[in-house]
Every structure is written in C-alpha cells, then in structure tokens.
Design a protein around this motif. Structure first.
Motif, mmCIF file in Angstrom:
data_model
loop_
_atom_site.group_PDB
_atom_site.id
_atom_site.type_symbol
_atom_site.label_atom_id
_atom_site.label_comp_id
_atom_site.label_asym_id
_atom_site.label_seq_id
_atom_site.Cartn_x
_atom_site.Cartn_y
_atom_site.Cartn_z
ATOM 1 N N VAL A 318 0.792 -1.284 0.071
ATOM 2 C CA VAL A 318 -0.144 -0.051 0.118
ATOM 3 C C VAL A 318 0.899 1.208 -0.033
ATOM 4 N N LEU A 319 0.551 2.152 -0.811
ATOM 5 C CA LEU A 319 1.148 3.440 -0.920
ATOM 6 C C LEU A 319 0.075 4.590 -0.624
ATOM 7 N N ASN A 320 0.176 5.460 0.084
ATOM 8 C CA ASN A 320 -0.855 6.626 0.018
ATOM 9 C C ASN A 320 -0.263 7.871 0.367
ATOM 10 N N LEU A 321 -0.714 8.943 -0.092
ATOM 11 C CA LEU A 321 -0.527 10.336 0.048
ATOM 12 C C LEU A 321 -1.692 11.271 0.283
ATOM 13 N N GLY A 322 -1.847 11.729 1.381
ATOM 14 C CA GLY A 322 -2.983 12.533 1.512
ATOM 15 C C GLY A 322 -4.175 11.619 2.532
ATOM 16 N N ASP A 323 -5.369 11.885 2.446
ATOM 17 C CA ASP A 323 -6.389 11.409 3.324
ATOM 18 C C ASP A 323 -7.225 10.105 2.963
ATOM 19 N N SER A 324 -6.987 9.413 1.889
ATOM 20 C CA SER A 324 -7.852 8.485 1.410
ATOM 21 C C SER A 324 -7.210 7.316 2.275
ATOM 22 N N GLN A 343 -6.189 -0.002 9.889
ATOM 23 C CA GLN A 343 -5.846 0.928 9.065
ATOM 24 C C GLN A 343 -4.601 0.652 8.475
ATOM 25 N N LEU A 344 -4.129 0.678 7.320
ATOM 26 C CA LEU A 344 -3.210 0.497 6.523
ATOM 27 C C LEU A 344 -2.464 1.602 5.835
ATOM 28 N N THR A 345 -3.097 2.694 6.298
ATOM 29 C CA THR A 345 -2.527 3.975 5.631
ATOM 30 C C THR A 345 -2.406 5.211 6.949
ATOM 31 N N GLU A 346 -1.543 6.188 6.377
ATOM 32 C CA GLU A 346 -1.474 7.047 7.179
ATOM 33 C C GLU A 346 -2.587 8.223 7.040
ATOM 34 N N THR A 347 -2.906 9.055 7.786
ATOM 35 C CA THR A 347 -3.946 10.270 7.359
ATOM 36 C C THR A 347 -3.017 11.637 7.508
ATOM 37 N N HIS A 348 -2.754 12.038 6.305
ATOM 38 C CA HIS A 348 -1.995 13.454 6.149
ATOM 39 C C HIS A 348 -2.859 14.453 6.247
ATOM 40 N N THR A 349 -3.173 14.800 7.098
ATOM 41 C CA THR A 349 -4.084 16.162 7.434
ATOM 42 C C THR A 349 -3.373 16.811 8.766
ATOM 43 N N VAL A 375 -3.526 24.553 6.120
ATOM 44 C CA VAL A 375 -2.251 24.680 5.670
ATOM 45 C C VAL A 375 -2.231 26.106 4.875
ATOM 46 N N LYS A 376 -1.815 27.055 5.438
ATOM 47 C CA LYS A 376 -1.617 28.356 4.996
ATOM 48 C C LYS A 376 -3.321 28.730 4.609
ATOM 49 N N GLY A 377 -4.227 28.495 5.315
ATOM 50 C CA GLY A 377 -5.426 28.648 5.074
ATOM 51 C C GLY A 377 -6.230 28.150 3.949
ATOM 52 N N LYS A 378 -5.528 27.014 3.325
ATOM 53 C CA LYS A 378 -5.851 26.466 1.988
ATOM 54 C C LYS A 378 -6.229 25.079 1.925
ATOM 55 N N LEU A 379 -5.621 24.266 2.744
ATOM 56 C CA LEU A 379 -5.665 22.833 2.551
ATOM 57 C C LEU A 379 -5.676 22.275 3.859
ATOM 58 N N LYS A 380 -6.531 21.242 4.102
ATOM 59 C CA LYS A 380 -6.378 20.248 5.511
ATOM 60 C C LYS A 380 -5.395 19.209 5.120
ATOM 61 N N VAL A 381 -5.177 18.609 4.018
ATOM 62 C CA VAL A 381 -4.022 17.723 3.620
ATOM 63 C C VAL A 381 -2.865 18.446 3.796
ATOM 64 N N THR A 382 -1.652 17.668 4.355
ATOM 65 C CA THR A 382 -0.406 18.094 4.582
ATOM 66 C C THR A 382 0.616 17.523 3.267
ATOM 67 N N ARG A 383 0.070 16.446 2.783
ATOM 68 C CA ARG A 383 0.886 16.012 1.829
ATOM 69 C C ARG A 383 -0.158 15.641 0.502
ATOM 70 N N ALA A 384 0.235 15.920 -0.609
ATOM 71 C CA ALA A 384 -0.517 15.787 -1.967
ATOM 72 C C ALA A 384 0.314 15.819 -3.061
ATOM 73 N N PHE A 385 -0.229 15.194 -4.003
ATOM 74 C CA PHE A 385 0.294 15.202 -5.460
ATOM 75 C C PHE A 385 -0.122 16.777 -6.171
ATOM 76 N N GLY A 386 0.902 17.561 -6.644
ATOM 77 C CA GLY A 386 0.487 18.864 -7.334
ATOM 78 C C GLY A 386 0.510 19.884 -6.466
ATOM 79 N N VAL A 387 -0.533 20.721 -6.586
ATOM 80 C CA VAL A 387 -0.776 22.122 -5.667
ATOM 81 C C VAL A 387 0.652 22.467 -5.643
#
Length: 522
Positions: A318-324, A343-349, A375-387
C-alpha cells in the motif's frame, strides 16, 4: 450499528458514476482454469492459462459524484482527455487490455509535443543507468516500450476505471500472474491532477518494476542486496509483484537467513519502484503545469491525494499520500475470532498531530503556517500530489487576488513523500476496503468493516462497494434532514454541501468460490 440495515427505497435509482466486479475462481471441471466474471452476465474462460496464485476472490468498485467538474482535462495538449482517458474508462466491467506490442500511453503523450523534449519534458533512465547505479531522479519523457516479460505486459490483463466528480479510480488485474493493482486518486480544485495520475502512474510503475526485474535477471539476486548501499536508494518495505521475481522468490529456501535477506531486499526494491514512480509523476506534472500555466493559471492550485494498492499472492502493498484510506478486515484469533479493522495507511492532514507539528516545525519563522485548521488557510491535507502554488513561490505568483497565498515565507508547505507499507495476508484476513475521504466523513474504520461484513454474510454474491455508497447516502440524507430521494435529486456541485465525492473498492481476499454473478446494471 446505526445505518447498517438501511436500504434505499428503490436501489436501482442510485446512479453511481461507475460500478464493476471482478470475480476469480477455479473451474473444478477444468482443473487449473481461470475465470473472470464480468458485467452483463458475460463470462470469459482462459483455459490455456494457469494461475500462479489466487490472491483475491472478488473485486467490487463503485463511486458517486458530489462535485461538478469538467468531463475531461485539456492538459498535455489535450492528449489525456482525447486519446488516453477514454480508453481507460470501462464503467460497467473489466475489459481485456491488448497484449500485443503497442505504443504505451506515455509514448503517446511524448509524441504529442515534438517542439520540446516531450510533453512531459526530459528523459527517462535506461536499464544501464540502473545497473551502473546512476541517479534516476530526472524529468522524463516516455519510457521505451517495456518487454513482454514485464508483469504489466503479460497476457490476460484486465482493466476497469472511471471518474466521479474530481475522483478517479482504476483497477488492473492479471489472472495468469495472480496480481491486482488498484489506484484511487482524490482530486481537488479540479480533476486535472487525478486525470494525470490515472493516465500515467500505472505505466510509470510498470517501467520501474521492469527495470528492477531486468536487474534481478541480469545481475543475479545478490545485486539487489548490494544496491541497498548504492545510489539506487532502497526505501522501506514492499513486495514483489513481478512474475520473474516471484519465481525467484519461490525457488529460494525460506528457512535460510540468506533467503530471508533476499526476500526483504526484493520487497524493498519493489516498494522503491512505487515511490520513484510517484515522484516521477510529480516531476512530470509540475513540468507540465509550468509550461501550460500561462493559459491555465488555475493548474497551479490543482492537486490530488493518492492511494495505490498492489496485491500479489499473500503480499499486499500500500502507498498513500493524503487522506484516502485502506482498511483491512481481519479476524482477531486472540479474541475469539471477533472482527477487527486495521488501517493500513496514514492520514496526512492537520488533524493528525504528527503532521500538524511537522508543518509548524518546518516553518518556525511563519506564524501563519496553519490558519483555521488548514495549511496556509488553504488545505487540510499536509501531503498531496500537485498543488504547486504551495510548493513553489513562482507558481503561487501566477495566481491573482485572493487566490494567491500571501506571505508564502518558506515553501514547500505541502509534502510529496508518501507513506508505504506491506502486509502479509493471512487466512484470518477477510477483505480490504479502499476509499477516498468522502467515505470516512461519515463512517469510522470499524463502521465500514462491519457494514461490509454483514452485507457479505447476507449477500455472498452481492456488490459490497455499491452497498457502502448506498449506506453513505442514507446517512448523509438523514444528517441533512432529507429523504434519500430528495438528496439524490440535488445536482452535482450543490450536493457537495451534503457529502463529498466518494470512491470505494472492496477486495475480498483469498480464493473462496463466488459462482454467481452480481448485477452491475446501476
């Protein structure tokens, strides 16, 4: 449990964005034959192909839109939306992928932009680069066509996929080699990043795994161990999903220390391939954004969470980035076989205290690193693709007015390094649920495991993924004070007020027979 026994007044009225099932079992009258059960009562037998391992007995997937979004992306000169993504979407069934040599999807992307090095920009490493220990973190063009020996290009490969609002999903399985790949890409601020992942990540993973396979064959098993100290960085654990590597692992003496070390090195090598593929996709996407942001400045704010799972034999990676999330249902033997959700993933928020403290620690001179739980008033996730606007100052400067982040003191604020893990599936493990965060807005891990477990007991040949979404709609309607019919009549876009896009995949583990087909006419 509240909501488990609720059903929609007319289940057929629930129009999910896609739904499919893949059932695999042995045909007792033909020994080792392999059968895939598809939609619309279509059954396909592969009498000449023997399964290496039967790692799952059923795959069920479904999704429901809440966000309004463009049907297809126009990035990469429109190649994704016009030529690649339509071929990936098979919303009612799995379909066979061509096994004959053909241009890969990434080659198609590359050929669409001859004025620069490629649509994606740069050059991919060759096999000799890997063997010589050179660094491979460079922007890439399309990989050259991988050989048919690569596990992603073997015969008997099936794919299904679709989109729901800003979510994208794909599932690919091979009966002859006994493996399954699933990816859920939860996009935000648009679907372009999720589309990019759906069009390229699977192919990129295949390329890096092919290099690892070639390395193993040409240099021998000991070379994999030696690379732990080379520039080809080995990251924590993953297992082999390549047919060639699988054979090598089958031949080793599992009781010897040398065999155990070799197996662990193989696991690390494949995990490293997955991490590298995601990093490569990030580089390619950001390069594309920088080229096209003059015409599409909104691209700098588009992003996606990533959840990828590979199941091969008794190994689940399993690989995860974000909150799925990926949640395993297993029987707790020490507690009399009671059902347990793991739970096999981390929650990156920012709700994760570890993630929250990391953001603050990394930006000690910015008192506004986290504003209002974002984060900076924009995103709850702390890790993500793009942005990119939260990762590069020049991309933030491309935005106008209130869209721009003021006082972007010390980017990057959003991270791209994923969490990875591997799990050895035991006979006590029943199923795995993969879901975008829209599912877990309403249900805890224990809830989704119990809902699916009770449903499968009562409906052994039913569709647990669709049922989970039905239960979510019931709960969302109840919370809003609506009937389910009233909630479903709210158009996408406005319905986002009541629930998010939600994508669900349920993988039933093991090789138990499922001899009846479930309807996918939804």
């Amino acid at each position: 449990m509240e909501g488990v026994d609720k059903i929609l007044p007319s289940p057929n009225e629930l129009c999910v964005s896609f739904g499919y099932q893949c059932d695999t079992h042995q045909n007792s009258s033909h020994g080792a034959e392999h059968v895939f059960e598809l939609s619309s009562d279509t059954e396909m037998e592969e009498s000449d192909i023997k399964m290496r391992s039967r790692s799952f007995s059923c795959l069920s997937g479904a999704a429901l839109s809440a966000n309004a979004t463009l049907a297809n992306t126009n990035i990469c000169n429109g190649v994704l939306g016009e030529e690649i993504l339509p071929g990936l979407d098979s919303p009612k069934s799995f379909r066979r992928l061509a096994s004959s040599p053909s241009l890969s999807k990434l080659e198609l992307l590359s050929s669409s932009s001859q004025s620069s090095m490629s649509t994606l920009g740069g050059s991919l490493p060759t096999e000799s680069d890997i063997f010589e220990g050179t660094r491979i973190w460079t922007p890439m063009s399309a990989p050259s066509r991988t050989e048919s020996s690569s596990f992603l290009n073997t015969m008997d490969v099936q794919m299904a996929g679709g989109a729901a609002g800003e979510d994208r999903v794909q599932a690919v399985c091979s009966g002859s080699n006994g493996w399954l790949f699933c990816g859920i890409y939860d996009g935000f601020n648009g679907r372009d990043a999720a589309d990019f992942l759906a069009a390229t990540l699977y192919e990129t993973i295949g390329f890096y795994l092919h290099l690892l396979e070639c390395q193993s064959k040409l240099q021998g098993h000991s070379s994999v161990l030696s690379h732990q100290n080379s520039k080809y960085e080995v990251l924590p654990n993953h297992g082999s999903v390549i047919s060639g590597l699988s054979l090598a692992l089958d031949e080793q003496n599992s009781n010897s220390l040398e065999g155990e070390l070799l197996s662990e090195a193989m696991h690390h090598g494949v995990l490293n391939c997955l991490v590298q593929a995601l990093s490569q996709a990030e580089i390619d996407f950001m390069n594309m954004v920088e080229r096209e942001m003059e015409d599409r400045p909104d691209l700098v704010s588009v992003g996606s969470c990533v959840l990828a799972a590979v199941l091969h034999g008794s190994n689940l990676y399993v690989l995860n980035l974000g909150d799925s999330r990926a949640v395993l249902a297993t029987a707790n033997v020490q507690e009399g076989g009671s059902l347990q959700a793991i739970q096999l993933t981390e929650t990156h928020t920012v709700d994760n205290e570890i993630e929250y403290k990391k953001v603050l620690a990394d930006h000690p001179d910015d008192p506004l690193a986290v504003i209002g739980g974002r984060v900076k008033g924009k995103l709850k996730v702390t890790r993500a693709f793009g942005v990119g606007y939260l990762k590069k100052r020049e991309l933030n400067d491309a935005l106008m007015g209130i869209l721009r982040v003021h006082n972007l003191c010390s980017p990057p604020y959003i991270y791209t390094h994923p969490f990875t893990m591997n799990h050895l599936v035991s006979e006590n493990d029943l199923f795995v649920i993969l879901g975008s965060d829209g599912l877990f807005d309403f249900f805890k891990n224990d809830d989704v495991v119990e809902i699916v477990h009770q449903y499968i007991k009562a409906n052994p040949f039913g569709d647990p993924a669709k049922y989970l979404i039905e239960q979510l709609i019931c709960k969302a309607a109840e919370n809003a004070g609506f009937s389910t019919e009233e909630l479903m009549r709210v158009p996408a876009g406005r319905r986002r007020k009541y629930h998010d896009d939600v994508t669900v995949i349920v993988i039933i583990l093991g090789n138990k027979h499922r001899t009846s087909k479930a309807s996918t006419s939804i």
